[in-house]
Design a protein around this motif. Structure first.
Motif, short mmCIF file in Angstrom:
data_model
loop_
_atom_site.label_atom_id
_atom_site.label_comp_id
_atom_site.label_asym_id
_atom_site.label_seq_id
_atom_site.Cartn_x
_atom_site.Cartn_y
_atom_site.Cartn_z
N VAL A 135 0.57 -1.45 0.11
CA VAL A 135 -0.28 -0.63 -0.01
C VAL A 135 1.05 1.39 0.19
O VAL A 135 0.55 2.31 -0.63
CB VAL A 135 -0.81 0.10 1.25
CG1 VAL A 135 -2.16 -1.08 0.92
CG2 VAL A 135 -0.49 0.04 2.46
N LEU A 137 2.84 2.73 2.55
CA LEU A 137 2.66 3.63 3.84
C LEU A 137 3.66 4.41 3.55
O LEU A 137 5.12 4.08 3.73
CB LEU A 137 2.53 2.85 4.71
CG LEU A 137 1.70 2.02 5.19
CD1 LEU A 137 1.31 1.03 6.54
CD2 LEU A 137 0.11 2.70 5.38
N THR A 142 6.17 3.04 8.20
CA THR A 142 6.90 1.71 7.24
C THR A 142 7.54 1.31 8.93
O THR A 142 7.61 -0.11 9.37
CB THR A 142 6.80 1.66 6.82
OG1 THR A 142 6.33 2.49 5.36
CG2 THR A 142 7.04 0.22 5.36
N LYS A 341 -3.64 10.73 12.11
CA LYS A 341 -4.07 9.81 10.71
C LYS A 341 -3.22 9.07 10.52
O LYS A 341 -3.08 7.97 10.51
CB LYS A 341 -3.86 10.83 9.35
CG LYS A 341 -4.03 11.15 8.86
CD LYS A 341 -4.84 12.41 7.44
CE LYS A 341 -5.88 13.25 7.27
NZ LYS A 341 -5.08 13.83 5.75
N GLY A 342 -1.39 9.11 10.69
CA GLY A 342 -0.81 8.07 11.28
C GLY A 342 -1.75 7.55 12.22
O GLY A 342 -1.28 6.22 12.55
N VAL A 345 -3.88 4.69 11.12
CA VAL A 345 -3.92 3.52 10.42
C VAL A 345 -2.89 2.36 11.41
O VAL A 345 -2.90 1.56 11.07
CB VAL A 345 -2.53 4.19 8.69
CG1 VAL A 345 -2.06 3.22 8.42
CG2 VAL A 345 -3.10 5.55 8.34
N LEU A 398 -6.90 -1.67 4.68
CA LEU A 398 -6.20 -1.04 5.13
C LEU A 398 -5.85 -0.19 4.00
O LEU A 398 -5.42 0.79 4.44
CB LEU A 398 -5.08 -1.64 5.59
CG LEU A 398 -3.49 -0.85 6.07
CD1 LEU A 398 -4.08 0.33 6.88
CD2 LEU A 398 -2.66 -1.66 6.57
N PRO A 399 -5.90 -1.01 3.22
CA PRO A 399 -5.15 -0.23 1.62
C PRO A 399 -6.45 1.16 1.36
O PRO A 399 -6.63 2.30 1.24
CB PRO A 399 -5.12 -0.88 0.36
CG PRO A 399 -4.78 -2.00 0.89
CD PRO A 399 -5.32 -2.50 2.63
N ILE A 402 -5.59 4.16 3.84
CA ILE A 402 -4.80 4.83 3.54
C ILE A 402 -5.30 5.87 2.12
O ILE A 402 -5.06 7.07 2.67
CB ILE A 402 -3.35 3.95 3.51
CG1 ILE A 402 -3.02 3.03 4.52
CG2 ILE A 402 -2.67 5.05 2.45
CD1 ILE A 402 -1.94 2.50 4.34
N HIS A 403 -5.76 5.68 1.36
CA HIS A 403 -6.75 6.16 0.22
C HIS A 403 -7.15 7.43 0.58
O HIS A 403 -7.61 8.37 0.44
CB HIS A 403 -6.98 5.13 -0.81
CG HIS A 403 -5.89 4.37 -1.26
ND1 HIS A 403 -4.55 5.23 -1.93
CD2 HIS A 403 -5.91 3.14 -1.68
CE1 HIS A 403 -3.80 3.91 -3.10
NE2 HIS A 403 -5.01 3.14 -2.61
N PHE A 407 -2.25 9.82 2.02
CA PHE A 407 -1.50 10.38 2.90
C PHE A 407 -0.69 11.09 1.68
O PHE A 407 -0.85 10.56 0.42
CB PHE A 407 -0.45 9.40 3.40
CG PHE A 407 -1.36 8.38 4.60
CD1 PHE A 407 -0.34 9.67 5.69
CD2 PHE A 407 -2.23 7.81 5.02
CE1 PHE A 407 -1.09 9.11 7.00
CE2 PHE A 407 -2.72 7.15 6.07
CZ PHE A 407 -1.48 7.60 7.46
#
Length: 531
Positions: A135, A137, A142, A341-342, A345, A398-399, A402-403, A407
C-alpha cells in the motif's frame, strides 16, 4: 516419509502468491483465502501446525530477512514508539484480552485466559511488512510497524510462557514473571551482540561466495537456537544479528551480495507463501473438539474477542502516541508528529499471523495432575478466528483507508535528485582516485582503456540525472528506459549467437556457460545502472 503434502503446499502456495502479483488483493489475504477454500476438499492432506517446526525452523529466517532489509538507523530513530508497541502494547493487549476472555467465557480460568491474551497479542511481522509494501505507507509509519513486528514476538512468547506456567500449576509469580521477561530480553540481546561481529567477520573473510551464502542461510538458526539454549529470546538474538549484518552488508564481496539477495528473496517468497496458506488450512483442525462450544456460542465469543483485540490497540496507540509528545519538549523536537492519521493507520494495522497459531498449538493437552488444559480447543478456535478476522477485515480495508486519508505519496523527483547528488559525489571521488592510480607507472593503461574507465563513471553519473529528463514522445519512455531496453536487446542478440555457436560445436557447453554468465552480469549491471 511422504513428501507429497509438503510439495503440494509449497507449489500451491507459490502459485497463489504468483497470481496475487496480478491481483489488487495483497498476497497474504489471497493465500489465507485459498487455504480456507481447499481445507475441506477431499484428498487434501491434514496440515496441522507443529510448533516445534514453525518456531525454530520458519520464524528465524522470516525474521532475519525482514530485519536485514530494515534500516538500523531508521529503527534507532523510532526506538521510542517501537518499544511502546513491541513491549508496552503486547503486555497491555495480553492483560486486556485475557481479562475480557475471562469475563466472557464461563469456566475459563484467568490464567488460561491470559494464555489466550498472550497468544493473540503480537501483530505478525510478515503480514505487516507485506501489506505495508503493497500500500505504500509513509516511511515513518512503515518503520514503526516493521520494528514493532520484529520485536513483539519476543515479548509475547515470554508473556505466554509466564501465563502458561501459572495455568498448568507451576506456581508462577509476578516477580518470577518479570525476572523471566528480563532474562529473556537481556539474554537475547546479549547473545545477538556476542554473535554479530564474529559472524560478520566470517562473512567478510570467506572467499567463496557459495560458502558465504551457506553461512548466511545458517546465521538465523544459529542465533535463534543458541539463545534458546540459554533460555533467552531467540527472536531478539536473530533481529540483533540481522540488523548488524544488514547495516554492514556493503563490506561483503559483490558476488556474495548478488547471490545472497537472490537466495533470500526466494526463501522469503516460499516461506511467506507457505505460512499464510497454512493459516487457512488450519480450519478443520481448530473446529475439532469444540464440543459444547460449537455453533453460535463459539461464533459469538469469536466476534467479541476480535472486537476487543481491535479496540485494545486503539486504546493503547492514541495515548502512547500523543501523551508523551504533549509532556516532553524533547520528543516534540526530535520526532516528527505522527498526526491523528498516522495513529489511525498504526491502530488499524494490527494483523495477526502464523506465530499466534503456532504458539496456540504448543499449549499442552494437560496440566500438572493429568487434568485437561482448560478449554484448550476453544482457545485454538478463538486464536484462529482472531488471526483470520484481523487478516481479512483489517488487511482488506487498510489500503482503502490509506487512500481515503490521502497520505502524501513519496516525492519521486526529490528522491531521484538526492540519488543523483549522491552519485555525483561518489563519481568525483572515484575520478580523483582513478587519476591517482593512473599516475603510477605500475598502473599504466592504453588511452582507450583509461577512457573506457572514465566513460563508465560518466555514464553512471548521468544515468540518474537522465531519469529527470524528458520522455520520448514516440514511445513514452524515459532516456533511462530506452537505454535499458536497447542494452537488453543487444545482449539478447549476443546470447543467441553464443547458443548457435554451441549448437554447431564451435564452442563447448562449459565455454557457453562462462560467456552467458558474463552477459548476465552485464545485463544486471545495465538494469541496476539505469535505475
Amino acid at each position: 516419509m511422504d513428501v507429497m503434502p509438503l510439495l503440494l503446499l509449497v507449489a500451491g502456495s507459490a502459485a497463489v502468491a504468483g497470481a496475487a502479483r496480478r491481483s489488487p488483493v495483497p498476497a497474504p489475504l489471497l493465500l489465507v483465502a485459498a487455504g480456507l477454500a481447499v481445507s475441506y476438499v477431499p484428498g487434501v492432506p491434514d496440515y496441522t501446525l507443529q510448533p516445534d517446526v514453525i518456531l525454530p525452523l520458519l520464524l528465524p529466517p522470516l525474521l532475519y530477512t525482514s530485519a536485514s532489509d530494515s534500516s538500523y538507523l531508521d529503527l534507532r530513530a523510532q526506538s521510542r514508539p517501537v518499544a511502546l508497541l513491541s513491549v508496552g502494547y503486547v503486555l497491555f493487549a495480553t492483560v486486556v484480552v485475557g481479562w475480557a476472555a475471562y469475563r466472557l467465557i464461563p469456566g475459563l480460568p484467568l490464567t488460561a485466559a491470559l494464555v489466550l491474551g498472550a497468544v493473540v497479542a503480537p501483530p505478525d511481522a510478515v503480514a505487516a511488512t507485506a501489506v505495508a509494501r503493497r500500500v505504500g505507507l509513509p516511511s515513518r509509519i512503515t518503520t514503526i510497524l516493521q520494528g514493532e513486528s520484529l520485536l513483539n514476538d519476543a515479548t509475547a512468547i515470554t508473556a505466554y510462557k509466564v501465563a502458561l506456567a501459572a495455568a498448568i500449576g507451576e506456581g508462577a509469580t509476578w516477580s518470577g514473571g518479570v525476572t523471566e521477561f528480563l532474562v529473556a530480553a537481556v539474554g537475547g540481546v546479549v547473545v545477538g551482540l556476542v554473535l554479530m561481529a564474529p559472524l560478520h567477520w566470517l562473512r567478510t573473510h570467506l572467499r567463496e561466495p557459495l560458502l558465504q551464502n551457506t553461512l548466511s542461510l545458517l546465521i538465523p538458526f544459529v542465533a535463534y537456537s543458541l539463545a534458546e539454549q540459554f533460555h533467552a529470546s531467540g527472536v531478539l538474538a536473530v533481529v540483533v544479528v540481522a540488523l548488524y549484518i544488514g547495516h554492514r552488508a556493503w563490506e561483503v564481496d559483490f558476488a556474495t551480495r548478488l547471490q545472497e539477495e537472490a537466495v533470500w528473496k526466494m526463501v522469503a517468497f516460499i516461506l511467506e507463501s507457505a505460512v499464510f496458506a497454512l493459516i487457512g488450512l488450519q480450519l478443520p483442525v481448530v473446529l475439532r473438539g469444540l464440543g459444547a462450544y460449537e455453533g453460535a456460542k463459539a461464533a459469538g465469543y469469536a466476534v467479541v474477542l476480535f472486537l476487543v483485540v481491535v479496540l485494545a490497540r486503539f486504546v493503547w496507540v492514541y495515548p502512547a502516541t500523543f501523551v508523551p509528545r504533549a509532556l516532553s519538549a524533547r520528543i516534540r523536537e526530535r520526532e516528527e508528529n505522527l498526526t491523528w492519521k498516522g495513529a489511525l493507520v498504526t491502530s488499524w494495522a494490527g494483523m495477526r499471523g502464523v506465530v499466534s497459531l503456532a504458539v496456540a498449538f504448543s499449549i499442552p493437552a494437560t496440566v500438572h495432575g493429568g487434568h485437561p488444559f482448560p478449554q484448550r480447543n476453544l482457545i485454538l478456535f478463538l486464536t484462529f478466528t482472531t488471526v483470520i478476522g484481523t487478516l481479512v477485515v483489517q488487511g482488506l480495508s487498510l489500503p482503502p483507508l490509506i487512500h481515503l486519508l490521502k497520505f502524501p505519496g513519496r516525492d519521486r523527483q526529490a528522491e531521484t535528485l538526492a540519488e543523483a547528488n549522491a552519485q555525483a559525489q561518489a563519481s568525483r571521488a572515484a575520478e580523483i582516485r582513478l587519476d591517482e592510480l593512473l599516475a603510477d607507472e605500475r598502473n599504466a593503461l592504453p588511452p582507450p582503456l583509461a577512457d573506457r574507465l572514465r566513460s563508465v563513471l560518466e555514464r553512471r553519473r548521468n544515468a540518474v540525472w537522465e531519469r529527470l529528463g524528458q520522455v520520448n514522445p514516440v514511445t513514452g519512455e524515459s532516456v533511462d528506459d530506452t537505454y535499458r531496453r536497447l542494452s537488453r536487446d543487444m545482449i539478447s542478440v549476443e546470447r543467441q549467437v553464443f547458443v548457435t555457436l554451441r549448437d554447431h560445436r564451435y564452442i563447448d557447453d562449459e565455454m557457453l556457460r562462462a560467456l552467458l554468465r558474463r552477459l548476465d552480469l552485464e545485463e544486471a549491471a545495465a538494469y541496476r545502472e539505469a535505475g
